[in-house]
Design a protein around this motif. Structure first.
Motif, PDB file in Angstrom:
ATOM      1  N   GLY A  47       0.901  -1.286   0.134  1.00  0.00           N
ATOM      2  CA  GLY A  47      -0.066   0.077   0.069  1.00  0.00           C
ATOM      3  C   GLY A  47       0.962   1.438  -0.017  1.00  0.00           C
ATOM      4  N   ILE A  48       2.090   1.194   0.075  1.00  0.00           N
ATOM      5  CA  ILE A  48       2.990   2.291   0.172  1.00  0.00           C
ATOM      6  C   ILE A  48       3.726   2.830  -1.057  1.00  0.00           C
ATOM      7  CG2 ILE A  48       4.811   1.236   1.264  1.00  0.00           C
ATOM      8  CD1 ILE A  48       3.678   4.491   2.362  1.00  0.00           C
ATOM      9  N   ILE A  49       3.734   1.898  -1.779  1.00  0.00           N
ATOM     10  CA  ILE A  49       4.710   1.826  -3.167  1.00  0.00           C
ATOM     11  C   ILE A  49       4.116   2.888  -4.004  1.00  0.00           C
ATOM     12  CG2 ILE A  49       5.485   0.705  -4.981  1.00  0.00           C
ATOM     13  CD1 ILE A  49       5.781  -1.774  -3.427  1.00  0.00           C
ATOM     14  N   LEU A  50       2.743   2.828  -4.296  1.00  0.00           N
ATOM     15  CA  LEU A  50       2.206   3.834  -5.296  1.00  0.00           C
ATOM     16  C   LEU A  50       2.172   5.158  -4.903  1.00  0.00           C
ATOM     17  CD1 LEU A  50       0.755   3.951  -7.845  1.00  0.00           C
ATOM     18  CD2 LEU A  50      -1.485   3.620  -6.612  1.00  0.00           C
ATOM     19  N   PRO A  51       2.024   5.356  -3.532  1.00  0.00           N
ATOM     20  CA  PRO A  51       2.093   7.020  -2.943  1.00  0.00           C
ATOM     21  C   PRO A  51       3.620   7.374  -3.108  1.00  0.00           C
ATOM     22  CG  PRO A  51       0.729   5.787  -1.533  1.00  0.00           C
ATOM     23  CD  PRO A  51       1.246   4.621  -2.341  1.00  0.00           C
ATOM     24  N   LEU A  52       4.560   6.519  -2.882  1.00  0.00           N
ATOM     25  CA  LEU A  52       5.931   6.764  -2.934  1.00  0.00           C
ATOM     26  C   LEU A  52       6.509   7.378  -4.534  1.00  0.00           C
ATOM     27  CD1 LEU A  52       7.808   4.863  -0.546  1.00  0.00           C
ATOM     28  CD2 LEU A  52       7.412   7.089  -0.264  1.00  0.00           C
ATOM     29  N   LEU A  53       5.666   6.408  -5.219  1.00  0.00           N
ATOM     30  CA  LEU A  53       6.067   6.634  -6.746  1.00  0.00           C
ATOM     31  C   LEU A  53       5.177   7.922  -7.293  1.00  0.00           C
ATOM     32  CD1 LEU A  53       5.585   2.778  -8.321  1.00  0.00           C
ATOM     33  CD2 LEU A  53       7.911   4.378  -7.880  1.00  0.00           C
ATOM     34  N   ILE A  54       4.265   8.310  -6.797  1.00  0.00           N
ATOM     35  CA  ILE A  54       3.637   9.493  -7.183  1.00  0.00           C
ATOM     36  C   ILE A  54       4.284  10.649  -6.537  1.00  0.00           C
ATOM     37  CG2 ILE A  54       1.368  10.797  -6.752  1.00  0.00           C
ATOM     38  CD1 ILE A  54      -0.111   8.148  -7.079  1.00  0.00           C
ATOM     39  N   LEU A  55       4.912  10.553  -5.316  1.00  0.00           N
ATOM     40  CA  LEU A  55       5.617  11.638  -4.556  1.00  0.00           C
ATOM     41  C   LEU A  55       6.872  11.721  -5.410  1.00  0.00           C
ATOM     42  CD1 LEU A  55       5.881  13.587  -2.406  1.00  0.00           C
ATOM     43  CD2 LEU A  55       6.997  11.787  -0.959  1.00  0.00           C
ATOM     44  N   ILE A  56       7.706  10.809  -5.911  1.00  0.00           N
ATOM     45  CA  ILE A  56       8.792  11.060  -6.599  1.00  0.00           C
ATOM     46  C   ILE A  56       8.331  11.529  -7.825  1.00  0.00           C
ATOM     47  CG2 ILE A  56      10.669   9.614  -7.676  1.00  0.00           C
ATOM     48  CD1 ILE A  56      10.529   7.613  -5.469  1.00  0.00           C
TER      49      ILE A  56
ATOM     50  N   ALA B 235       7.698  15.211  -7.284  1.00  0.00           N
ATOM     51  CA  ALA B 235       9.159  16.097  -7.192  1.00  0.00           C
ATOM     52  C   ALA B 235       9.923  16.307  -8.269  1.00  0.00           C
ATOM     53  CB  ALA B 235       9.710  15.109  -5.756  1.00  0.00           C
ATOM     54  N   ALA B 236       9.952  15.143  -9.145  1.00  0.00           N
ATOM     55  CA  ALA B 236      10.847  15.333 -10.573  1.00  0.00           C
ATOM     56  C   ALA B 236      10.134  16.572 -11.168  1.00  0.00           C
ATOM     57  CB  ALA B 236      10.742  14.013 -10.980  1.00  0.00           C
ATOM     58  N   VAL B 237       8.903  16.486 -11.316  1.00  0.00           N
ATOM     59  CA  VAL B 237       8.204  17.661 -12.129  1.00  0.00           C
ATOM     60  C   VAL B 237       8.541  18.810 -11.574  1.00  0.00           C
ATOM     61  CG1 VAL B 237       5.853  18.671 -12.891  1.00  0.00           C
ATOM     62  CG2 VAL B 237       6.147  16.240 -12.957  1.00  0.00           C
TER      63      VAL B 237
END
Length: 59
Positions: free
Chosen positions: A42-51, A54-56
């Motif tokens: 459940g934590i992988i998807l929010p971390l990918l969205i946060l990264i 942050a990149a944008v």
């Protein structure tokens, strides 16, 4: 003679129709299959969205 044959036929048909009590239907319980998830699932998807956000923002 016809009445005797007719009576015998009706008796035979009636006796097979009421030969016994109807049996209770056997209903099997449904099989429930649950897929297990890892504890970090459940934590992988929010971390990918946060990264990605942050990149944008960094550009």
């Amino acid at each position: 003679m016809k009445k005797l044959v007719l009576a015998a036929a009706l008796t035979a048909a009636a006796s097979t129709a009421f030969a016994g009590a109807p049996a209770e239907p056997i209903i099997e319980a449904p099989v429930i299959v649950e897929e297990t998830q890892s504890s970090s699932g459940g934590i992988i998807l929010p971390l990918l969205i946060l990264i990605a956000v942050a990149a944008v923002v960094a550009d």
